[in-house]
Design an enzyme around this catalytic site. Structure first.
Site, PDB file in Angstrom:
ATOM      1  N   LYS A 141     104.790 -43.909   2.375  1.00  0.00           N
ATOM      2  CA  LYS A 141     104.373 -44.883   1.372  1.00  0.00           C
ATOM      3  C   LYS A 141     105.442 -45.936   1.122  1.00  0.00           C
ATOM      4  O   LYS A 141     106.631 -45.745   1.399  1.00  0.00           O
ATOM      5  CB  LYS A 141     103.957 -44.170   0.083  1.00  0.00           C
ATOM      6  CG  LYS A 141     102.618 -43.447   0.253  1.00  0.00           C
ATOM      7  CD  LYS A 141     102.055 -42.905  -1.028  1.00  0.00           C
ATOM      8  CE  LYS A 141     100.635 -42.344  -0.790  1.00  0.00           C
ATOM      9  NZ  LYS A 141     100.066 -41.733  -1.989  1.00  0.00           N
ATOM     10  N   ARG A 153      99.856 -34.001   1.549  1.00  0.00           N
ATOM     11  CA  ARG A 153      99.075 -34.846   2.459  1.00  0.00           C
ATOM     12  C   ARG A 153     100.047 -35.650   3.320  1.00  0.00           C
ATOM     13  O   ARG A 153     100.864 -36.409   2.789  1.00  0.00           O
ATOM     14  CB  ARG A 153      98.172 -35.769   1.645  1.00  0.00           C
ATOM     15  CG  ARG A 153      97.200 -36.623   2.461  1.00  0.00           C
ATOM     16  CD  ARG A 153      96.291 -37.391   1.509  1.00  0.00           C
ATOM     17  NE  ARG A 153      95.274 -38.153   2.230  1.00  0.00           N
ATOM     18  CZ  ARG A 153      95.435 -39.403   2.639  1.00  0.00           C
ATOM     19  NH1 ARG A 153      96.583 -40.038   2.439  1.00  0.00           N
ATOM     20  NH2 ARG A 153      94.457 -40.020   3.287  1.00  0.00           N
TER      21      ARG A 153
END
Length: 817
Positions: free
Chosen positions: A757, A798
């Site tokens: 991210k 995840r």
């Protein structure tokens, strides 16, 4: 002006010998009444001035005549047995009213005392005030009373008072106004027994708390003796005769009504708590199927006598737990849970319905406490205290077949019942024991060697083999597999400490051309399947397939296009020739109900929604008034209920790059909680409450919380959520002032996604010797975030890079097991 004369004429303590069907100190035998003494007093308001000045009895009331009339009417008829002391009062009222027909009396009071009262009290009785109105005589007030009820208990703050019982003396007054006598029939014996059991088992520090509890318990008993519209007030005077050396006693008096206590009472529907259990066959299927049958009571109407319009709705659920069997230990492990229902069924009607559902699901007779396909028990019903057994059969708990006792008589010894109930109503006060459910759970006897209760998350085996027609009863899917939750919280409501279960790895499969880190890498069927094969081989526990990028400024994708991207990949995985791939659970990453249902129909097993069922335009301050957001939520709930799928609900605020201000929650920082953690608890918690609670809600045991790392958070916020992730689901209070409540996310399993991210890129670029790192070069920085999430108790991480992160998970699990 002089005050009016307050004159009265009395017949005091008129002794009568009557036959009562309720018995005296002990229950009567059979249907025969028990002869026993009572005293009856009458006080008539009457101006005696004319008599007092003339000394003529003709100007007063002949009290001797009234006494004789009462005696002949109440005690002299042969074979007259009164059902209750209220019946005696009713007859006495009629006698006195008739005697005063031509006498200018404004009101009178009758008081009856049962001298040989039930055990533990000096006497019991009742009195009524009858007032003359234009239409005739009206009973305006009725008061039941129990005098000097004495019970030993632990009460007091001193050390010696905590180790040895002392007597407390309780005087009870129960008042009702303008209520017909036929609506009240107090079972004094049941009341005294309930108070004896409750007070004896209590352990209060203060008389104030004991008096308050006694009032609540008395009100609970009255709910079955008085009509549903009767709203009594109860006055309790609780005294400790041994408390003070130079005084007869210390005493506290309180007056309470039903409105003073947290209650399940409703005018139209009743609230009941049911325990759920299964340890044979497909345990998850059995419980889900039983709940679906429960919400369709009409099919059992003819055989259960539940009336022509039965209503039952499941309005809240607990987590599910895998538990070792109790009592009979040589049998398979149970799945246990609980639910809250709203119903118009009376207690025995509900019991009959549950006992009809059990064999419909597949239960057959077995040994007591033995294996069973499904077990449905009523634990609480409103605030009712009820035992349908004959009084002579209540000395043990070995004769409950076909009978109903609520609250459930073995509740306080059963962790496998108390823990699920605590998931829903930890603060509810047990109507008999006078303690919150959470307190009772914390007091359950445990040994260090006792196996812990384990929270579990089931996955359905989809797609359904056949599609039911509209309106047809939908059986739940069978179970594919289930996972065990990690549990790192120190709350007393958490399961007992146990080795940390394996952290689950979710492989991220974006079948899109524009995802932020892997766009177009896997957007063909062959490349997608290749990623799945590599991921399963690398240790992935679930595959998350997304067909619509949620990165800021991503291109719009139609529903049809998203389905065309996702559904074929799901179907290809489900139909793969390799069992390891064919049976891996599949999650669909979507916020659209049409896409979710298409993917589930192709073989998907879970829904992962970054907007938590409210759509991409919803914001925390507006979604609950947004018709579109609520419509989206309703559609997603229907799909989740139909297919019994786990759902991941993520915290977000619309566009992922916007709305990063959490200053509204700065108040939490004074209590040691970061504003962003409080914000996630409240904002995501509001959605979880709306999704789980109420008619048509999803099962709590199928909800996974995602704090939304990287969505509407600053870099500092993301680090805070990683560093203290376990606090997001902490069993604590949230909000401030009047909005304070239990954290709606308490105890939920969490999914954390940090993989590649942008906040990681920001941290790497701003480090002292930092560098610009594109998404695919953030793997090892991601590893640090994954390890932190595991340390904080995440159930699922995840990731994109399954092989590398799989090693991280193995090592982190070893460190924090």
């Amino acid at each position: 002006m002089d005050a009016p004369l307050q004159d009265s004429i009395r017949v005091k303590d008129r002794l009568l010998n009557i036959s009562l069907a309720s018995g005296s100190r002990w229950p009567s035998k059979g249907q025969q009444g028990t002869l026993q003494p009572i005293t009856l007093s009458v006080e008539i308001s009457y101006d005696v001035a004319p008599c007092s000045t003339t000394d003529s009895l003709d100007l007063s009331i002949n009290y001797s005549s009234i006494s004789k009339k009462l005696g002949s009417a109440l005690a002299e008829p042969d074979n007259l047995t009164y059902r209750s002391i209220e019946d005696v009062l009713s007859r006495a009222l009629t006698v006195v009213q008739g005697a005063l027909t031509d006498i200018a009396a404004t009101d009178f009071t009758i008081k009856i005392i049962q001298l040989k009262a039930p055990l533990h009290c000096k006497n019991v009785g009742l009195e009524a005030l009858s007032v003359r109105e234009r239409e005739g005589w009206t009973v305006s007030k009725i008061r039941h009373f129990v005098t000097d009820f004495t019970c030993p208990t632990i009460v007091g703050v001193n050390d010696v008072e905590r180790v040895e019982e002392q007597d407390v003396v309780v005087n009870i007054s129960i008042e009702t106004r303008r209520v017909p006598l036929d609506q009240i029939n107090l079972d004094f014996r049941c009341l005294s027994r309930s108070l004896w059991n409750g007070i004896r088992q209590s352990s209060y520090l203060t008389l104030e708390s004991l008096a308050n509890y006694t009032a609540q318990q008395a009100l609970a008993c009255l709910s079955q003796d008085f009509g549903s519209d009767v709203r009594p007030s109860v006055t309790i005077a609780a005294a400790k005769p041994c408390a003070l050396v130079y005084a007869a006693a210390s005493e506290v008096q309180v007056t309470r009504t039903h409105d003073d206590f947290q209650s399940f009472q409703k005018r139209e529907l009743h609230t009941a708590i049911l325990a759920l259990g299964s340890n044979l066959g497909d345990r998850f299927y059995n419980i889900e199927y039983a709940l679906r049958q429960l919400e369709n009571p009409h099919q059992f109407a003819s055989e259960t006598e539940v009336g022509s319009s039965p209503k039952v709705a499941v309005v809240d659920t607990s987590f599910l737990y895998e538990t070792v069997p109790m009592y009979v230990t040589d049998q398979p492990a149970f799945i246990n849970g609980a639910c809250m229902i709203e119903t118009n069924l009376e207690p025995l009607q509900l019991l009959r319905l549950l006992k009809a559902i059990e064999p419909a699901v597949g239960r057959t007779p077995t040994i007591r406490n033995g294996p069973r396909v499904v077990d449905l028990d009523i634990i609480f019903y409103d605030d009712l205290v009820l035992d349908t057994r004959d009084i002579s059969k209540r000395s043990s708990l070995d004769n409950l077949t076909g009978e109903l006792v609520v609250p459930h008589p073995r509740l306080q010894e059963r962790e496998f019942v108390l823990r699920p109930i605590s998931d829903m109503i930890p603060g509810y006060i047990h109507p008999v024991l006078g303690r919150p459910v959470s307190y009772l759970l914390n007091k359950v006897p445990r040994n260090d060697s006792d196996p812990p209760m384990l929270k579990v998350l089931p996955f359905p085996d989809l797609p359904l083999l056949s599609s039911p027609a509209d309106g047809e009863d939908v059986k739940p899917p069978k179970t594919l597999s289930y996972w065990i939750h990690p549990s790192l919280t120190s709350s007393v409501l958490a399961p007992s400490p146990s080795p940390k279960p394996k952290t689950r790895v979710m492989a991220t499969l974006n079948v899109t051309p524009d995802s932020f880190s892997d766009g177009s890498d896997h957007n063909t069927l062959s490349t997608a399947l290749s990623y799945v094969e590599d991921s399963v081989g690398g240790g992935a526990d679930i595959i998350d397939i997304g067909g619509y990028s949620t990165r800021p400024s991503a291109a719009f994708v139609s529903v049809e296009e998203e389905i065309q991207r996702v559904a074929p990949v799901v179907q290809a995985i489900h139909n793969n020739s390799r069992e390891a791939i064919r049976t891996v659970p599949i999650s669909v990453d979507t916020f659209r109900s049409e896409v979710a249902e298409a993917a589930i129909s192709a073989g998907g097993n879970m829904i992962n929604d970054v907007y938590a069922f409210t759509g991409p335009k919803s914001l925390p301050e507006t979604w609950q008034q947004d018709g579109e957001a609520l419509h989206i939520m309703d559609k997603m709930k229907v799909i989740g209920r139909k297919y019994a799928t786990p759902v991941v609900l993520m915290h977000s605020r619309g566009d992922a790059g916007q709305n990063k201000d959490y200053s509204a929650y700065a108040y939490a920082e004074k209590l040691g909680t970061a504003a962003v953690i409080e914000g996630v608890r409240i904002e995501l918690g509001d959605k979880v409450d709306r999704i789980v609670k109420g008619k048509g809600g999803l099962r709590r045991w199928l909800i996974i919380a995602d704090p939304g790392i990287g969505f509407s958070k600053t870099v500092a916020d993301n680090l805070e959520l990683l560093r203290n992730g376990s606090r997001v689901i902490e069993d604590t209070t949230v909000g401030h002032g009047e909005t304070r409540r239990r954290n709606p996310l308490a105890g939920l399993p969490t999914l954390v996604g940090t993989s590649r991210k942008s906040f990681i890129g920001t941290i790497l670029s701003k480090a002292e010797k930092g560098r610009e790192a594109p998404p695919k070069e953030r793997v090892w920085a991601t590893a640090a975030g994954v390890a932190c999430a595991i340390q904080q108790g995440a159930m699922v991480v995840r990731v994109h890079d399954v092989k590398e992160m799989g090693d991280v998970v193995i090592m982190a699990d070893a460190l924090w097991s």
